[in-house]
Design a protein around this motif. Sequence first.
Motif, PDB file in Angstrom:
ATOM      1  N   GLY A   3       0.820  -1.201   0.000  1.00 45.51           N
ATOM      2  CA  GLY A   3       0.000   0.000   0.000  1.00 45.51           C
ATOM      3  C   GLY A   3       0.850   1.246   0.000  1.00 45.51           C
ATOM      4  O   GLY A   3       2.089   1.182  -0.090  1.00 45.51           O
ATOM      5  N   PRO A   4       0.209   2.412   0.097  1.00 41.38           N
ATOM      6  CA  PRO A   4       0.920   3.688   0.061  1.00 41.38           C
ATOM      7  C   PRO A   4       2.085   3.736   1.051  1.00 41.38           C
ATOM      8  O   PRO A   4       1.946   3.363   2.204  1.00 41.38           O
ATOM      9  CB  PRO A   4      -0.160   4.703   0.420  1.00 41.38           C
ATOM     10  CG  PRO A   4      -1.436   4.052  -0.019  1.00 41.38           C
ATOM     11  CD  PRO A   4      -1.233   2.590   0.273  1.00 41.38           C
ATOM     12  N   GLY A   5       3.230   4.155   0.532  1.00 50.18           N
ATOM     13  CA  GLY A   5       4.434   4.260   1.339  1.00 50.18           C
ATOM     14  C   GLY A   5       5.296   3.005   1.325  1.00 50.18           C
ATOM     15  O   GLY A   5       6.448   3.053   1.724  1.00 50.18           O
ATOM     16  N   ASP A   6       4.732   1.876   0.862  1.00 50.55           N
ATOM     17  CA  ASP A   6       5.500   0.634   0.801  1.00 50.55           C
ATOM     18  C   ASP A   6       6.412   0.632  -0.424  1.00 50.55           C
ATOM     19  O   ASP A   6       6.094   1.239  -1.449  1.00 50.55           O
ATOM     20  CB  ASP A   6       4.581  -0.590   0.713  1.00 50.55           C
ATOM     21  CG  ASP A   6       3.787  -0.835   1.982  1.00 50.55           C
ATOM     22  OD1 ASP A   6       4.173  -0.320   3.048  1.00 50.55           O
ATOM     23  OD2 ASP A   6       2.764  -1.550   1.898  1.00 50.55           O
ATOM     24  N   ALA A   7       7.508  -0.069  -0.301  1.00 49.24           N
ATOM     25  CA  ALA A   7       8.442  -0.252  -1.413  1.00 49.24           C
ATOM     26  C   ALA A   7       8.873  -1.704  -1.438  1.00 49.24           C
ATOM     27  O   ALA A   7       8.875  -2.386  -0.400  1.00 49.24           O
ATOM     28  CB  ALA A   7       9.658   0.657  -1.260  1.00 49.24           C
ATOM     29  N   VAL A   8       9.218  -2.182  -2.618  1.00 50.41           N
ATOM     30  CA  VAL A   8       9.704  -3.549  -2.753  1.00 50.41           C
ATOM     31  C   VAL A   8      10.814  -3.568  -3.789  1.00 50.41           C
ATOM     32  O   VAL A   8      10.755  -2.866  -4.795  1.00 50.41           O
ATOM     33  CB  VAL A   8       8.570  -4.530  -3.141  1.00 50.41           C
ATOM     34  CG1 VAL A   8       7.960  -4.188  -4.475  1.00 50.41           C
ATOM     35  CG2 VAL A   8       9.050  -5.976  -3.133  1.00 50.41           C
ATOM     36  N   VAL A   9      11.855  -4.341  -3.504  1.00 50.52           N
ATOM     37  CA  VAL A   9      12.948  -4.560  -4.450  1.00 50.52           C
ATOM     38  C   VAL A   9      12.737  -5.946  -5.045  1.00 50.52           C
ATOM     39  O   VAL A   9      12.718  -6.943  -4.320  1.00 50.52           O
ATOM     40  CB  VAL A   9      14.322  -4.486  -3.749  1.00 50.52           C
ATOM     41  CG1 VAL A   9      15.438  -4.797  -4.733  1.00 50.52           C
ATOM     42  CG2 VAL A   9      14.514  -3.125  -3.096  1.00 50.52           C
ATOM     43  N   VAL A  10      12.564  -5.992  -6.359  1.00 51.22           N
ATOM     44  CA  VAL A  10      12.404  -7.264  -7.059  1.00 51.22           C
ATOM     45  C   VAL A  10      13.762  -7.624  -7.658  1.00 51.22           C
ATOM     46  O   VAL A  10      14.256  -6.911  -8.544  1.00 51.22           O
ATOM     47  CB  VAL A  10      11.334  -7.168  -8.163  1.00 51.22           C
ATOM     48  CG1 VAL A  10      11.188  -8.502  -8.883  1.00 51.22           C
ATOM     49  CG2 VAL A  10       9.995  -6.719  -7.586  1.00 51.22           C
ATOM     50  N   PRO A  11      14.381  -8.699  -7.174  1.00 48.61           N
ATOM     51  CA  PRO A  11      15.697  -9.077  -7.696  1.00 48.61           C
ATOM     52  C   PRO A  11      15.638  -9.453  -9.178  1.00 48.61           C
ATOM     53  O   PRO A  11      14.617  -9.957  -9.665  1.00 48.61           O
ATOM     54  CB  PRO A  11      16.082 -10.295  -6.854  1.00 48.61           C
ATOM     55  CG  PRO A  11      15.241 -10.211  -5.629  1.00 48.61           C
ATOM     56  CD  PRO A  11      13.965  -9.572  -6.074  1.00 48.61           C
TER      57      PRO A  11
END
Length: 123
Positions: free
Chosen positions: A74-82
């Motif tokens: 949701g808003p404010g979340d971040a994810v690094v996809v390798p």
Amino acid sequence: MHVIPAADAPRFRLPGVEFTGLAAPSRGSSGLCTWRLTVDAGHGGDAPHTLDRDEIFMVISGTVQLAPDGDKLGPGDAVVVPAGEPIALTNLGEGPAELYVAITAGFTGYLADGTAIQPPWAQ
């Protein structure tokens, strides 16, 4: 310094998504690409694709999932996809979802059938 006014940023539309090109080699950045991604409500479930570089997604609004069994973001979340990990973005909300995306310039994407792509919003 290279300014990209929001009104002048190039837009690219695919079914269910719009890419607003920000930083890219053609827009003054030799090392990094960024774009704003707007995902229509209910869009998702497309065949996954992969990239040869790590890709970072930062959620501005809405609720999304990057894989059928992935975390809800949701808003404010971040994810690094390798690099090499499948991505199949789904908007879980009732309205559009917006994200910023960042990746190293010069990346190559691969569709599920192995076709190599270099998207125009990142050139």
